[in-house]
Write an enzyme that holds these catalytic residues in place. Structure first.
Site, mmCIF file in Angstrom:
data_model
loop_
_atom_site.group_PDB
_atom_site.id
_atom_site.type_symbol
_atom_site.label_atom_id
_atom_site.label_comp_id
_atom_site.label_asym_id
_atom_site.label_seq_id
_atom_site.Cartn_x
_atom_site.Cartn_y
_atom_site.Cartn_z
ATOM 1 N N TYR A 104 0.844 -1.185 0.000
ATOM 2 C CA TYR A 104 0.000 0.000 0.000
ATOM 3 C C TYR A 104 0.885 1.243 0.000
ATOM 4 C CZ TYR A 104 -3.784 3.170 0.672
ATOM 5 O OH TYR A 104 -4.692 4.177 0.464
ATOM 6 N N GLN A 156 -10.774 0.123 0.405
ATOM 7 C CA GLN A 156 -11.170 -0.677 -0.763
ATOM 8 C C GLN A 156 -9.954 -1.332 -1.426
ATOM 9 O OE1 GLN A 156 -11.664 2.555 -0.288
ATOM 10 N NE2 GLN A 156 -11.195 3.796 -2.101
ATOM 11 N N ASN A 214 -3.559 5.728 6.033
ATOM 12 C CA ASN A 214 -4.329 6.507 7.011
ATOM 13 C C ASN A 214 -5.171 5.585 7.902
ATOM 14 O OD1 ASN A 214 -6.544 5.695 5.520
ATOM 15 N ND2 ASN A 214 -6.784 7.650 4.459
ATOM 16 N N SER A 240 5.524 9.178 13.966
ATOM 17 C CA SER A 240 6.964 8.963 14.035
ATOM 18 C C SER A 240 7.594 9.687 15.227
ATOM 19 C CB SER A 240 7.533 9.509 12.726
ATOM 20 O OG SER A 240 8.804 9.041 12.483
ATOM 21 N N GLN A 268 12.167 15.499 12.441
ATOM 22 C CA GLN A 268 11.119 14.601 12.908
ATOM 23 C C GLN A 268 9.794 15.341 13.013
ATOM 24 O OE1 GLN A 268 12.195 11.504 13.178
ATOM 25 N NE2 GLN A 268 10.025 11.000 13.193
ATOM 26 N N HIS A 311 7.215 16.060 10.083
ATOM 27 C CA HIS A 311 6.397 14.990 9.506
ATOM 28 C C HIS A 311 4.917 15.168 9.804
ATOM 29 C CE1 HIS A 311 8.854 12.019 7.535
ATOM 30 N NE2 HIS A 311 9.723 11.988 8.517
ATOM 31 N N GLU A 369 11.558 5.075 18.052
ATOM 32 C CA GLU A 369 11.699 4.598 16.675
ATOM 33 C C GLU A 369 13.120 4.910 16.161
ATOM 34 O OE1 GLU A 369 9.288 6.839 14.036
ATOM 35 O OE2 GLU A 369 9.457 5.418 12.373
ATOM 36 N N HIS A 370 13.517 6.175 16.331
ATOM 37 C CA HIS A 370 14.862 6.601 15.913
ATOM 38 C C HIS A 370 15.639 7.094 17.132
ATOM 39 C CE1 HIS A 370 12.132 7.722 12.462
ATOM 40 N NE2 HIS A 370 12.973 6.915 11.847
ATOM 41 N N ASP A 386 16.852 7.806 6.439
ATOM 42 C CA ASP A 386 15.549 7.806 5.766
ATOM 43 C C ASP A 386 15.660 7.508 4.279
ATOM 44 O OD1 ASP A 386 13.926 8.300 7.892
ATOM 45 O OD2 ASP A 386 13.891 10.482 7.626
ATOM 46 N N GLU A 423 -2.326 -36.198 27.812
ATOM 47 C CA GLU A 423 -3.174 -35.128 27.277
ATOM 48 C C GLU A 423 -4.499 -35.657 26.742
ATOM 49 O OE1 GLU A 423 -0.809 -32.788 24.535
ATOM 50 O OE2 GLU A 423 0.401 -31.919 26.150
ATOM 51 N N HIS A 427 -3.096 -39.745 18.807
ATOM 52 C CA HIS A 427 -1.706 -39.297 18.773
ATOM 53 C C HIS A 427 -0.792 -40.417 19.287
ATOM 54 C CE1 HIS A 427 -3.431 -35.290 18.302
ATOM 55 N NE2 HIS A 427 -2.241 -34.741 18.231
#
Lengths: 431, 431
Positions: free
Chosen positions: A130, A191, A214, A237, A259, A262, A327-328, A361, A415, A420
């Site tokens: 995506y 969709q 999103n 982020s 940062q 963003h 994250e960073h 990046d 068991e 088995h």
């Protein structure tokens, strides 16, 4: 202005806990809408995709078809400036060579009893990627997702990207072409996720879906999880910079704002053992915000979620960093490599004064799809491993089965699983 | 009776597609209930756990506390038969040595330009393990989840297990002790998942939750996914056996029923290139079902979801196997190892006449937590990798940044991220 904390203050622990608990993500309740969209795509296939594309992206895809043709891709790519194309190629090549090292190796062996065991890795046959449209359409993200998939050996890599008002993004298509994407469709939103997961007349289904999106896309991925694999659902982020006094405050300020630009809910945090550096960086951020094109976004992020924390020593600083699990993580200290061993929880570490996060990046070679919102405590950035899966292999001969089988019979009966037990016992003439 | 298909029939493709599309999982809509339970545990902590345990497990945990004490564990373990304990120990040891081979290695290197790149693996610090109570309380599953976590280096491994009517399961506790579980709590259901994810007064939160559970547990795991990591959500189990004519039909029948006895919605499929074998196995299953303790469950599974498919050759057979993407694949052919290379989608392969799937369930050493419901197309069985995470490391010096930085500046400006561009440009005195 960012919040300012001092780790030696008596109320620091509570204030730091508040910082950690800060909820930056707006969880729009889009689940009911997304469920309906998925149901429509399952029931009506391409027709549903045409309708949603007309509604959300404002064009009729019926005439030209859902798939973006080779000719369209070529025409778009021809528009890309050669210098930009060279930069994309450098990025793709560096991502490719780093991710090739991550390919896991098969492991076949005989253990002490002569039992043969093995792990065999195979690429996932078909993967969907995506790619957001509009503002968040980053060609670098196309490379970061698509190149590792191709390195892993994915045969059919299918990209979906909304093209609002029927406008193609040349750079995104150029990145897809460079990375070796096999099919591209001009659809987006829930969709598109539904089409990838269930398939339609024009789009064969895939087995895993990756890539950012999103709230609708995230909710759709969560819904189809299980039927197909998905990557982590990315949140806003964040960066954490650990900086000693030997830094140019302007460098640190621009790293923080890289940062913050963003997203208004991005988060930038500075931890320093030097109060003067803390002051100087706060001043430098103020100055920088007067000249940045995205000053409104970056300024809001800094005011609402930014933080500057002074610590008495780096033991304290590293402990806080591991609790934040950013994250960073930039280690902007003279002896930065010495601190690498202390990093337990972080998506990616950028070491030393000449490794701004932004280089990672684009052209560092490592992946920029990284765990956000403290999830570096339990997950990893995107890698070649996300596009392969492992089959385990077990082989006993009658001798092996005689040695280990009776224990299996014992446990199976404990068991309550008699078939088995008998499936082993029968081969050993046991009862 | 199982369905019987012949791959050379003209209507085979449609019938096989129906078999693949068969929905075996009942998706109880428990999401609203689970949301309320999670909210209660977040709001009221231990008190909510006491209330739910009283309601669902019919005992008051207030007096003895939520945690199962060392003394209780010791007392329970003392009740386990020594032969059973030895079988558990063999299983644990074999799981341990196999999973130790899966530990990923750190990788640090300098690339052709001298840029330093690296991948560092760390264990997840705290992991929760859900163990079902009652019928589905399998000590083997405790080992299969807990041993790899400890092999990975998880410091705090927290088990939750409902103890209906306040009855402890000695074997489950013995397995937990053998595997090195650090804390055990007598809670289950969505409330236990909520306690692990959010923490309560008595239970510190964990970062990842693994282990099987009923519909409530699965829905709760799906809900907390993101805040914590989760493993795959397991569906009903399945086996596919590929068998040539050189088989004892009774062996194949008991292998099929070992799968079917798990659950009325389990699935057992036989593919053979020999019609006489197909007939003989169907007869053998009938006979076996007259003597199996769980004949009602196994018979229902075989009647509703079982299938026997004859194929003209193994090329066809392997292609069908890869489309089915079974959790368990038995290759019961004389030259079984020759077919390993053709397996693309399967959780685990059991090779040859003396490797019944049940040996892998207990003492083979490889993991029995495997991808169900065709998810072997995109995911792997549980492994040591599920308990570690990777931090990527990037280090440039000024020389490196001069070489690759300008491309980052170019791409950042194309993406409209000026602070990103300047964070590199500033260090190079570029504009």
């Amino acid at each position: 202005m960012a919040i300012r904390l001092d780790a030696t203050d008596s109320n620091f622990n509570a204030a730091f806990a508040d910082l950690l608990a800060m909820k930056r993500e707006v969880s729009d309740d889009v689940d009911a809408i997304v469920r309906d969209i998925i149901d429509e795509v399952r029931a009506r296939g391409d027709d549903a995709l045409y309708d949603y594309t007309a509604k959300f992206d404002r064009f009729d895809a019926r005439s030209k078809g859902l798939r973006i043709s080779e000719a369209e891709i070529e025409a778009a790519v021809a528009k890309v400036d050669p210098e930009v194309m060279k930069a994309l190629e450098l990025a793709a090549e560096r991502i490719r060579s780093h991710h090739a090292r991550q390919l896991p190796k098969d492991d076949f062996y005989e253990d002490a009893l002569g039992v043969k065991l093995g792990s065999r890795w195979n690429a996932i046959e078909a993967v969907g990627l995506y790619v957001p449209g509009g503002l968040a359409a980053y060609p670098s993200s196309v490379l970061m997702n698509a190149v590792p998939a191709k390195v892993a050996g994915v045969e059919r890599l299918v990209m979906v990207v909304p093209t609002p008002d029927d406008v193609l993004n040349p750079l995104v298509l150029a990145a897809a072409k460079l990375a070796g994407v096999d099919e591209i469709y001009r659809i987006g939103g829930a969709q598109a996720v539904a089409a990838l997961a269930y398939g339609t007349q024009s789009i064969a289904p895939v087995y895993k879906i990756v890539g950012p999106g999103n709230a609708f896309v995230a909710a759709a991925k969560r819904r189809v999880f299980g039927l197909v694999g998905i990557d982590m659902i990315a949140g806003p982020s964040e960066v954490l910079i650990l900086a000693d006094k030997n830094n140019d405050p302007d460098w640190l300020a621009v790293d923080l704002m890289a940062q913050a630009e963003h997203d208004k809910v991005a988060q930038a945090i500075l931890i320093t053992d030097d109060a003067a550096t803390a002051d100087a960086v706060e001043e430098a951020v103020k100055r920088l915000l007067t000249t940045l094109p995205k000053a409104e976004i970056a300024g809001a992020s800094w005011a609402d979620y930014g933080a500057v924390i002074t610590v008495p020593d780096w033991e304290t600083g590293m402990a806080l960093a591991n609790r934040i699990a950013p994250e960073h993580l930039e280690l902007a200290m003279d002896n930065a490599p010495d601190y690498l061993d202390k990093v337990r929880n972080a998506g990616a570490v950028f070491v030393g004064h000449y490794t701004p996060e932004a280089v990672g990046d684009y052209v560092g070679g490592s992946n920029h799809v990284l765990p956000t919102a403290r999830s570096a405590r339990f997950s990893s950035g995107l890698s070649t491993l996300d596009f392969v899966k492992r089959t385990s292999v077990l082989e006993c001969n009658v001798e092996n089965l005689r040695q280990i089988g009776p224990a299996a019979v014992t446990l199976a009966r404990q068991e309550g699983l008699e078939a088995h037990a008998r499936s082993v016992a029968k081969r050993l003439n046991m009862e």
